[in-house]
Design a protein around this motif. Structure first.
Motif, mmCIF file in Angstrom:
data_model
loop_
_atom_site.group_PDB
_atom_site.id
_atom_site.type_symbol
_atom_site.label_atom_id
_atom_site.label_comp_id
_atom_site.label_asym_id
_atom_site.label_seq_id
_atom_site.Cartn_x
_atom_site.Cartn_y
_atom_site.Cartn_z
ATOM 1 N N TYR A 43 -37.443 -55.453 -61.076
ATOM 2 C CA TYR A 43 -37.501 -56.237 -59.604
ATOM 3 C C TYR A 43 -38.478 -57.550 -60.086
ATOM 4 O O TYR A 43 -37.840 -58.506 -59.139
ATOM 5 N N HIS A 44 -37.931 -57.653 -61.475
ATOM 6 C CA HIS A 44 -37.722 -58.912 -61.607
ATOM 7 C C HIS A 44 -38.818 -59.635 -61.823
ATOM 8 O O HIS A 44 -38.131 -61.084 -61.031
ATOM 9 N N PRO A 45 -40.535 -59.474 -61.476
ATOM 10 C CA PRO A 45 -41.153 -60.607 -61.105
ATOM 11 C C PRO A 45 -41.463 -62.023 -62.221
ATOM 12 O O PRO A 45 -41.257 -62.240 -63.187
ATOM 13 N N ASP A 46 -41.765 -62.955 -61.718
ATOM 14 C CA ASP A 46 -42.319 -64.257 -62.101
ATOM 15 C C ASP A 46 -42.785 -63.827 -63.433
ATOM 16 O O ASP A 46 -42.544 -64.092 -64.256
ATOM 17 N N LEU A 47 -44.092 -63.128 -63.092
ATOM 18 C CA LEU A 47 -44.719 -63.221 -64.220
ATOM 19 C C LEU A 47 -45.513 -61.584 -63.598
ATOM 20 O O LEU A 47 -45.571 -60.569 -62.949
#
Length: 230
Positions: free
Chosen positions: A207-211
């Protein structure tokens, strides 16, 4: 003003023991009296949960047949969010220290959770957490809310929060599931996923979180020290 919106279960509360106790209960209730089943060790069970293995498959792995697995999954859904089992929840290591650090830094802190009001109140009282979250900074479900899916319900909470909360110059979200990441991304809010909850790193990366960081403490340290961000 810097604002941190955090999920509750995962970053602040460890739910693994509750989920495991419910698994044990459902396995025992579903098996036939003379049936030999294979109760999974907690670590194995929790890893299956974190990698999103379906409930039916967990039941099959434990020795139940197809019909029993269906019954197991249904009983689990009915049981996992009931009051006797909430008592097994514990504070995540370092969570209170991180909350104190946020408070001392003067960060505007809000909680956003799929718990119902009574479930959040129970945890606040049990763990003395109400001191960190004023009522106007608590976003949860009403006691009679009809849930759909977290990934659909949580963005609705985020929309309400952004409408009601005073403006902030910088907003971060911390969470442990795809619902948290989606809710933040829908509104262009920076999101840090933690590995201390019910999803493993592989699931979070989808889901491609920022970190992605280890836990709530690590997330708070990053928010407090933005110069460390790449």
């Amino acid at each position: 003003m810097l604002r941190l919106i955090t999920d509750f279960d995962g970053p602040i509360i460890d739910v693994s023991e509750r989920y495991y106790r419910v698994y044990q209960f459902c396995l025992e209730k579903t098996r036939r009296r003379d049936q030999v089943v294979q109760q999974l060790p907690k670590a194995e069970f929790w890893q299956l949960k974190r990698s999103r293995v379906p409930e039916k498959q967990i039941a099959l792995n434990s020795g139940l047949d197809e019909a029993q697995a269906q019954e197991f999954a249904q009983l689990r859904r009915q049981t996992v969010h009931t009051e006797p089992y909430f008592n097994y929840d514990t504070l995540a290591p370092g969570a209170v220290d991180a909350l104190l650090k946020i408070q001392q830094a003067g960060i505007d802190l809000a909680v956003m959770t799929m718990r119902r009001v009574r479930e959040l109140d129970y945890a606040f009282k049990k763990n003395d957490l109400g001191r960190f979250f004023p009522e106007n900074r608590c976003y949860c479900l009403s006691n009679d809310y009809v849930k759909t899916r977290d990934i659909e319900d949580k963005p609705l909470l985020m929309a309400r929060a952004l409408q009601e909360l005073p403006p902030a110059t910088d907003i971060w979200m911390v969470g442990d599931t795809e619902a948290d990441i989606t809710a933040a991304k829908n509104y262009d809010i920076k999101v840090i996923a933690v590995e201390s909850g019910i999803r493993d790193r592989t699931q979070l990366e989808l889901y491609h979180p920022d970190l992605i960081v280890k836990d709530f403490s690590a997330a708070v340290d990053l928010v407090l020290k933005p110069k460390h961000l790449v």
